[in-house]
Motif scaffolding. Structure first.
Motif, PDB file in Angstrom:
ATOM      1  N   GLN A  62      14.823  35.401 -12.037  1.00  0.00           N
ATOM      2  CA  GLN A  62      15.931  35.154 -12.964  1.00  0.00           C
ATOM      3  C   GLN A  62      15.729  35.868 -14.290  1.00  0.00           C
ATOM      4  N   PHE A  63      14.481  35.940 -14.768  1.00  0.00           N
ATOM      5  CA  PHE A  63      14.220  36.595 -16.044  1.00  0.00           C
ATOM      6  C   PHE A  63      14.281  38.114 -15.912  1.00  0.00           C
ATOM      7  N   LEU A  64      13.917  38.640 -14.756  1.00  0.00           N
ATOM      8  CA  LEU A  64      14.029  40.079 -14.527  1.00  0.00           C
ATOM      9  C   LEU A  64      15.493  40.498 -14.480  1.00  0.00           C
ATOM     10  N   LEU A  65      16.323  39.670 -13.827  1.00  0.00           N
ATOM     11  CA  LEU A  65      17.748  39.975 -13.753  1.00  0.00           C
ATOM     12  C   LEU A  65      18.414  39.851 -15.124  1.00  0.00           C
ATOM     13  N   GLU A  66      18.020  38.840 -15.892  1.00  0.00           N
ATOM     14  CA  GLU A  66      18.587  38.661 -17.234  1.00  0.00           C
ATOM     15  C   GLU A  66      18.293  39.860 -18.127  1.00  0.00           C
ATOM     16  N   ARG A  67      17.159  40.504 -17.881  1.00  0.00           N
ATOM     17  CA  ARG A  67      16.784  41.663 -18.691  1.00  0.00           C
ATOM     18  C   ARG A  67      17.486  42.945 -18.228  1.00  0.00           C
ATOM     19  N   GLY A  68      18.204  42.860 -17.112  1.00  0.00           N
ATOM     20  CA  GLY A  68      18.969  44.005 -16.655  1.00  0.00           C
ATOM     21  C   GLY A  68      18.215  44.971 -15.764  1.00  0.00           C
ATOM     22  N   HIS A  69      17.139  44.506 -15.144  1.00  0.00           N
ATOM     23  CA  HIS A  69      16.363  45.386 -14.272  1.00  0.00           C
ATOM     24  C   HIS A  69      17.117  45.711 -12.977  1.00  0.00           C
ATOM     25  N   ASN A  70      16.899  46.894 -12.485  1.00  0.00           N
ATOM     26  CA  ASN A  70      17.397  47.331 -11.184  1.00  0.00           C
ATOM     27  C   ASN A  70      16.437  46.786 -10.134  1.00  0.00           C
ATOM     28  N   LEU A  71      16.692  45.561  -9.677  1.00  0.00           N
ATOM     29  CA  LEU A  71      15.704  44.771  -8.949  1.00  0.00           C
ATOM     30  C   LEU A  71      15.967  44.695  -7.452  1.00  0.00           C
ATOM     31  N   THR A  72      14.878  44.875  -6.688  1.00  0.00           N
ATOM     32  CA  THR A  72      14.854  44.577  -5.257  1.00  0.00           C
ATOM     33  C   THR A  72      13.692  43.623  -5.025  1.00  0.00           C
ATOM     34  N   VAL A  73      13.901  42.597  -4.195  1.00  0.00           N
ATOM     35  CA  VAL A  73      12.830  41.631  -3.948  1.00  0.00           C
ATOM     36  C   VAL A  73      12.407  41.693  -2.485  1.00  0.00           C
ATOM     37  N   VAL A  74      11.120  41.445  -2.252  1.00  0.00           N
ATOM     38  CA  VAL A  74      10.560  41.454  -0.905  1.00  0.00           C
ATOM     39  C   VAL A  74       9.991  40.070  -0.631  1.00  0.00           C
ATOM     40  N   GLU A  75      10.540  39.380   0.356  1.00  0.00           N
ATOM     41  CA  GLU A  75      10.143  37.999   0.656  1.00  0.00           C
ATOM     42  C   GLU A  75      10.050  37.804   2.163  1.00  0.00           C
ATOM     43  N   LEU A  76       8.898  37.345   2.628  1.00  0.00           N
ATOM     44  CA  LEU A  76       8.665  37.150   4.061  1.00  0.00           C
ATOM     45  C   LEU A  76       9.187  35.803   4.554  1.00  0.00           C
ATOM     46  N   ASP A  77       9.207  34.803   3.682  1.00  0.00           N
ATOM     47  CA  ASP A  77       9.589  33.442   4.067  1.00  0.00           C
ATOM     48  C   ASP A  77      11.108  33.318   4.212  1.00  0.00           C
ATOM     49  N   SER A  78      11.577  33.021   5.418  1.00  0.00           N
ATOM     50  CA  SER A  78      13.027  32.959   5.682  1.00  0.00           C
ATOM     51  C   SER A  78      13.705  31.852   4.871  1.00  0.00           C
ATOM     52  N   GLU A  79      12.998  30.752   4.633  1.00  0.00           N
ATOM     53  CA  GLU A  79      13.582  29.662   3.841  1.00  0.00           C
ATOM     54  C   GLU A  79      13.805  30.119   2.396  1.00  0.00           C
ATOM     55  N   SER A  80      12.854  30.864   1.862  1.00  0.00           N
ATOM     56  CA  SER A  80      13.010  31.403   0.506  1.00  0.00           C
ATOM     57  C   SER A  80      14.149  32.418   0.455  1.00  0.00           C
ATOM     58  N   VAL A  81      14.257  33.242   1.493  1.00  0.00           N
ATOM     59  CA  VAL A  81      15.338  34.229   1.552  1.00  0.00           C
ATOM     60  C   VAL A  81      16.691  33.534   1.520  1.00  0.00           C
TER      61      VAL A  81
END
Length: 262
Positions: A48-67
């Protein structure tokens, strides 16, 4: 959707302190506009803080529940959530071309060292890497010559990055609380493009010497020397040292010394 259940087998300890997440996100403030890959976002406390700062963000998450949680709570990440194992992921696929990118995360303790070994494969592209990991591992990455924490990753990373230990995080700001404290580091690419030695031999010497770290280099690296090394060669002071005492530059000199004698 309810909160994600932390899974022990994935090393999940979700950060609950917003101020800590904000401080970690701030480490990438100089790189606004550069693509950013976040590793293991979980429920998105750092995201949330990375997005608020305006970063061009991609996230990598293995856990399907988190996804599933991220998809429901961060619609702005649509198409930018990669449900894969970061250790097996080709980062060139996430950021095509040859431009620079940054990596950040609250890294799972159980694979944090492997994550940094993986990043070494992208030296020409990773401009900055920061985030939180187990304090002892963080201290090892930033350890200076002579320190007992110094290890293989200390040398291999510091050859290419300026590594800084930023601050310590209490175990009480996680769910569930880990049994150890955490540390936040920041690594910035140092501009070195050529070590000035055989890079493969350099890695082999570093790994071999730390594999027998209680021995002096005279003993741990004996198998890399010619059968009858000259007395002048073996009289050099470096052979009486242990690997944690050497700087990156001394390992480079040692690599050239062994290379020439071979």
């Amino acid at each position: 959707m309810q909160n994600v259940r932390p899974k022990k087998n994935l090393g999940q300890h979700f950060l609950t302190d917003r101020s800590v997440a904000d401080r970690i996100a701030a480490t990438l403030d100089p790189y606004i506009g550069m693509p950013v890959i976040e590793v293991g976002p979980g429920m998105g406390m750092l995201t949330q803080f990375l997005l608020e700062r305006g970063h061009n963000l991609t996230v990598v998450e293995l856990d399907s529940e988190s996804v599933e949680y991220l998809n429901e709570n961060f619609p702005q990440l649509k198409g930018r959530i990669i449900e894969e194992d970061f250790l097996k992921l080709d980062l060139n696929r996430i950021v095509p071309g040859d431009g620079k990118f940054c990596v950040i995360g609250n890294y799972p303790y159980n694979i944090s060292s492997q994550i940094f070994f993986h990043l070494l494969d992208y030296l020409d592209r990773v401009e900055c890497c920061s985030g939180m990991l187990q304090r002892e591992v963080a201290q090892r990455l930033a350890a200076e010559p002579g320190g007992k924490d110094r290890g293989i990753l200390s040398i291999l990373l510091q050859a290419w990055f300026d590594v800084e230990y930023l601050f310590t995080v209490s175990e009480n700001v996680f769910n569930p609380p880990p049994k150890v404290k955490s540390g936040v580091i920041k690594m910035v690419r140092n501009g070195v493009t050529d070590l000035g030695c055989d890079t493969r031999l350099f890695k082999s010497i570093v790994k071999t010497s730390f594999g027998q770290r209680r021995k002096t280099l005279r003993n741990s690296l004996r198998g890399m020397l010619p059968p009858d090394p000259s007395p002048e060669l073996m009289a050099l002071p470096v052979w009486g040292m242990r690997p944690e005492q050497l700087s990156v530059e001394q390992f480079i000199e040692l690599t050239n010394l062994i290379s020439n004698k071979k």
